[in-house]
Design a protein around this motif. Sequence first.
Motif, PDB file in Angstrom:
ATOM      1  N   ILE A 241      11.400 -27.175 -23.801  1.00 16.24           N
ATOM      2  CA  ILE A 241      10.673 -26.432 -24.828  1.00 16.24           C
ATOM      3  C   ILE A 241       9.857 -27.367 -25.715  1.00 16.24           C
ATOM      4  CG2 ILE A 241      10.945 -24.908 -26.842  1.00 16.24           C
ATOM      5  CD1 ILE A 241      11.669 -23.582 -24.189  1.00 16.24           C
ATOM      6  N   LEU A 242       8.596 -27.033 -25.905  1.00 16.68           N
ATOM      7  CA  LEU A 242       7.771 -27.701 -26.920  1.00 16.68           C
ATOM      8  C   LEU A 242       8.093 -27.010 -28.245  1.00 16.68           C
ATOM      9  CD1 LEU A 242       4.481 -27.873 -24.826  1.00 16.68           C
ATOM     10  CD2 LEU A 242       5.837 -29.846 -25.582  1.00 16.68           C
ATOM     11  N   ASP A 243       8.920 -27.675 -29.045  1.00 15.70           N
ATOM     12  CA  ASP A 243       9.528 -27.030 -30.208  1.00 15.70           C
ATOM     13  C   ASP A 243       8.634 -27.175 -31.448  1.00 15.70           C
ATOM     14  OD1 ASP A 243      11.080 -26.199 -32.327  1.00 15.70           O
ATOM     15  OD2 ASP A 243      12.897 -27.225 -31.655  1.00 15.70           O
ATOM     16  N   GLY A 244       7.856 -26.147 -31.700  1.00 16.43           N
ATOM     17  CA  GLY A 244       6.927 -26.169 -32.829  1.00 16.43           C
ATOM     18  C   GLY A 244       7.622 -26.112 -34.176  1.00 16.43           C
ATOM     19  N   ASN A 245       8.784 -25.470 -34.218  1.00 19.76           N
ATOM     20  CA  ASN A 245       9.492 -25.421 -35.502  1.00 19.76           C
ATOM     21  C   ASN A 245       9.977 -26.812 -35.903  1.00 19.76           C
ATOM     22  OD1 ASN A 245       9.225 -22.624 -35.987  1.00 19.76           O
ATOM     23  ND2 ASN A 245      10.949 -22.176 -34.639  1.00 19.76           N
ATOM     24  N   ALA A 246      10.529 -27.551 -34.934  1.00 21.77           N
ATOM     25  CA  ALA A 246      11.033 -28.897 -35.228  1.00 21.77           C
ATOM     26  C   ALA A 246       9.875 -29.841 -35.574  1.00 21.77           C
ATOM     27  CB  ALA A 246      11.819 -29.444 -34.032  1.00 21.77           C
ATOM     28  N   ALA A 247       8.821 -29.795 -34.774  1.00 24.25           N
ATOM     29  CA  ALA A 247       7.686 -30.704 -35.000  1.00 24.25           C
ATOM     30  C   ALA A 247       7.031 -30.394 -36.340  1.00 24.25           C
ATOM     31  CB  ALA A 247       6.676 -30.577 -33.863  1.00 24.25           C
ATOM     32  N   SER A 248       6.891 -29.111 -36.652  1.00 24.39           N
ATOM     33  CA  SER A 248       6.265 -28.695 -37.903  1.00 24.39           C
ATOM     34  C   SER A 248       7.090 -29.150 -39.108  1.00 24.39           C
ATOM     35  CB  SER A 248       6.113 -27.170 -37.877  1.00 24.39           C
ATOM     36  OG  SER A 248       6.126 -26.642 -39.160  1.00 24.39           O
ATOM     37  N   ALA A 249       8.402 -28.974 -39.024  1.00 28.12           N
ATOM     38  CA  ALA A 249       9.265 -29.395 -40.134  1.00 28.12           C
ATOM     39  C   ALA A 249       9.154 -30.904 -40.354  1.00 28.12           C
ATOM     40  CB  ALA A 249      10.718 -29.004 -39.849  1.00 28.12           C
ATOM     41  N   ALA A 250       9.076 -31.658 -39.254  1.00 30.93           N
ATOM     42  CA  ALA A 250       8.975 -33.123 -39.368  1.00 30.93           C
ATOM     43  C   ALA A 250       7.653 -33.524 -40.021  1.00 30.93           C
ATOM     44  CB  ALA A 250       9.118 -33.760 -37.985  1.00 30.93           C
ATOM     45  N   VAL A 251       6.572 -32.836 -39.667  1.00 30.15           N
ATOM     46  CA  VAL A 251       5.262 -33.155 -40.261  1.00 30.15           C
ATOM     47  C   VAL A 251       5.267 -32.808 -41.747  1.00 30.15           C
ATOM     48  CG1 VAL A 251       2.811 -32.519 -40.319  1.00 30.15           C
ATOM     49  CG2 VAL A 251       3.961 -32.893 -38.111  1.00 30.15           C
TER      50      VAL A 251
ATOM     51  N   SER B  51       8.412 -20.541 -17.266  1.00 26.36           N
ATOM     52  CA  SER B  51       9.452 -21.559 -17.469  1.00 26.36           C
ATOM     53  C   SER B  51      10.076 -22.009 -16.160  1.00 26.36           C
ATOM     54  CB  SER B  51      10.578 -21.024 -18.353  1.00 26.36           C
ATOM     55  OG  SER B  51      10.094 -20.714 -19.614  1.00 26.36           O
ATOM     56  N   GLN B  52       9.999 -21.162 -15.145  1.00 22.14           N
ATOM     57  CA  GLN B  52      10.586 -21.519 -13.845  1.00 22.14           C
ATOM     58  C   GLN B  52       9.716 -22.524 -13.092  1.00 22.14           C
ATOM     59  OE1 GLN B  52      13.730 -20.398 -13.362  1.00 22.14           O
ATOM     60  NE2 GLN B  52      13.362 -19.488 -15.377  1.00 22.14           N
ATOM     61  N   ARG B  53       8.470 -22.733 -13.543  1.00 19.07           N
ATOM     62  CA  ARG B  53       7.559 -23.652 -12.850  1.00 19.07           C
ATOM     63  C   ARG B  53       7.195 -24.854 -13.711  1.00 19.07           C
ATOM     64  NH1 ARG B  53       5.405 -21.359  -8.303  1.00 19.07           N
ATOM     65  NH2 ARG B  53       3.508 -22.615  -8.338  1.00 19.07           N
ATOM     66  N   ALA B  54       6.928 -24.591 -14.986  1.00 22.09           N
ATOM     67  CA  ALA B  54       6.444 -25.660 -15.871  1.00 22.09           C
ATOM     68  C   ALA B  54       7.534 -26.696 -16.139  1.00 22.09           C
ATOM     69  CB  ALA B  54       5.976 -25.047 -17.197  1.00 22.09           C
ATOM     70  N   ALA B  55       7.097 -27.914 -16.487  1.00 21.15           N
ATOM     71  CA  ALA B  55       8.040 -28.936 -16.956  1.00 21.15           C
ATOM     72  C   ALA B  55       8.275 -28.771 -18.454  1.00 21.15           C
ATOM     73  CB  ALA B  55       7.493 -30.324 -16.660  1.00 21.15           C
ATOM     74  N   TRP B  56       7.207 -28.348 -19.156  1.00 21.65           N
ATOM     75  CA  TRP B  56       7.252 -28.152 -20.601  1.00 21.65           C
ATOM     76  C   TRP B  56       6.503 -26.879 -20.928  1.00 21.65           C
ATOM     77  CZ3 TRP B  56       9.640 -31.438 -24.102  1.00 21.65           C
ATOM     78  CH2 TRP B  56      10.017 -32.703 -23.612  1.00 21.65           C
ATOM     79  N   ILE B  57       6.998 -26.134 -21.903  1.00 16.22           N
ATOM     80  CA  ILE B  57       6.296 -24.914 -22.296  1.00 16.22           C
ATOM     81  C   ILE B  57       6.526 -24.635 -23.779  1.00 16.22           C
ATOM     82  CG2 ILE B  57       8.225 -23.394 -21.630  1.00 16.22           C
ATOM     83  CD1 ILE B  57       6.049 -21.380 -20.621  1.00 16.22           C
ATOM     84  N   SER B  58       5.498 -24.122 -24.432  1.00 16.58           N
ATOM     85  CA  SER B  58       5.651 -23.762 -25.850  1.00 16.58           C
ATOM     86  C   SER B  58       5.954 -22.276 -25.965  1.00 16.58           C
ATOM     87  CB  SER B  58       4.374 -24.107 -26.630  1.00 16.58           C
ATOM     88  OG  SER B  58       3.316 -23.234 -26.292  1.00 16.58           O
ATOM     89  N   PRO B  59       6.966 -21.924 -26.749  1.00 11.94           N
ATOM     90  CA  PRO B  59       7.318 -20.508 -26.924  1.00 11.94           C
ATOM     91  C   PRO B  59       6.447 -19.835 -27.997  1.00 11.94           C
ATOM     92  CG  PRO B  59       8.840 -21.875 -28.169  1.00 11.94           C
ATOM     93  CD  PRO B  59       7.864 -22.814 -27.505  1.00 11.94           C
ATOM     94  N   VAL B  60       6.455 -18.525 -28.008  1.00 10.33           N
ATOM     95  CA  VAL B  60       5.860 -17.732 -29.089  1.00 10.33           C
ATOM     96  C   VAL B  60       6.873 -16.674 -29.473  1.00 10.33           C
ATOM     97  CG1 VAL B  60       3.951 -16.230 -29.788  1.00 10.33           C
ATOM     98  CG2 VAL B  60       3.530 -18.075 -28.143  1.00 10.33           C
ATOM     99  N   PRO B  61       7.359 -16.631 -30.695  1.00 16.14           N
ATOM    100  CA  PRO B  61       7.035 -17.537 -31.802  1.00 16.14           C
ATOM    101  C   PRO B  61       7.726 -18.897 -31.639  1.00 16.14           C
ATOM    102  CG  PRO B  61       8.739 -15.966 -32.468  1.00 16.14           C
ATOM    103  CD  PRO B  61       8.301 -15.568 -31.074  1.00 16.14           C
ATOM    104  N   GLY B  62       7.431 -19.812 -32.565  1.00 14.77           N
ATOM    105  CA  GLY B  62       8.128 -21.095 -32.610  1.00 14.77           C
ATOM    106  C   GLY B  62       7.447 -22.214 -31.852  1.00 14.77           C
ATOM    107  N   GLY B  63       6.188 -21.987 -31.436  1.00 18.68           N
ATOM    108  CA  GLY B  63       5.447 -23.039 -30.739  1.00 18.68           C
ATOM    109  C   GLY B  63       4.251 -23.495 -31.551  1.00 18.68           C
TER     110      GLY B  63
END
Length: 305
Positions: A17-27, A262-274
């Motif tokens: 998961i490309l975790d937008g919540n975690a990355a956003s909080a860190a920024v 998700s069954q094909r990608a190596a990384w994917i961003s979710p909605v919401p939270g991406g």
Amino acid sequence: MNSNKPATTQAAHSARILDGNAASAAVIERVHDSIERHVAAGGRRPGLAVVLVGADPASQIYVRAKRRDCERAGIEARDFDLDASTSQETLLDLIQQLNDDPAIDGILVQLPLPAQIDEVAVTNSIDADKDVDGFHAFNVGRLALRQPGLRPCTPRGVMALLSFHGLEIRSKHAIVVGASNIVGRPMSLELLLAGATTTVTHRFTHDLEDHVRQADVVVCAVGKPGVVRPEWIQPGAIVVDVGINRMADGRITGDIDFEAASQRAAWISPVPGGVGPMTRAMLMLNTAEAAGLQVELPYHPHSTG
Ligand SMILES: Nc1nc(=O)c2c([nH]1)NC[C@@H]1CN(c3ccc(C(=O)N[C@@H](CCC(=O)O)C(=O)O)cc3)C=[N+]21
């Protein structure tokens, strides 16, 4: 997320998961640190003007979230809620006042605007150095020419999301699906500057499937579900879903079928939270930078050299 699926399926095929919540909080934490240091040393707290014309429910939700982000970042938010019938002249007068106000470092006029107002005129009336959305023609030109300037929040947020997870995209084949002013087109410039071989597809593209099948990085910014089929995604690809679609039950979903992709990608961003939280984090970062502060980022930005 896949908790109702057998663990074997999950382990064998689920993308990270490309975790937008975690990355956003860190920024936002780094923006906050930088601002508090600046204020402790006697500096002025950065100010962001948030202008909302009318009471579009989705816009109200975003604007409320931005106010919360400002509190977390230590930015002083000044809200201007104008009636839906506000004239263009009145809005331009307000922007002129904000341009001239030394306590305001960033100006955001929430889009879309009511029909009587010309968005281009409004966008280009904002002082380019306070244009924290990066929509002013000067800033788009600076981005295209690889000159320093304020950059659109969503494309910058996508690049930050990839960097935060340690993903390098130089020399990869990237596809941007959708070519809007605020996402697709500046997104393609960001990817290009970062050294990706970049394809942009749009409403007149015939062979979308062929392009998606060749892509190592898929950024989907169409704004409606189902245009990119999950079975087109190359195994091991990076999938970034910028779409935000509200379903009948009020929940939001992206443009791409998350479970299948998700069954094909190596990384994917979710909605919401991406990407959504990243857009807001970049608004905080742009505002701090517009105020002249340097923010030490929690990742190594993609080199544009
Ligand atoms: N001048 C201007 N600048 C903008 O940046 C701008 C704009 N106008 N008009 C509307 C779009 C849309 N946009 C979003 C930002 C964050 C989320 C976001 O944080 N979404 C959360 C969920 C929010 C929810 O639950 O509704 C998420 O994806 O996790 C969504 C949408 C900024 N926009």
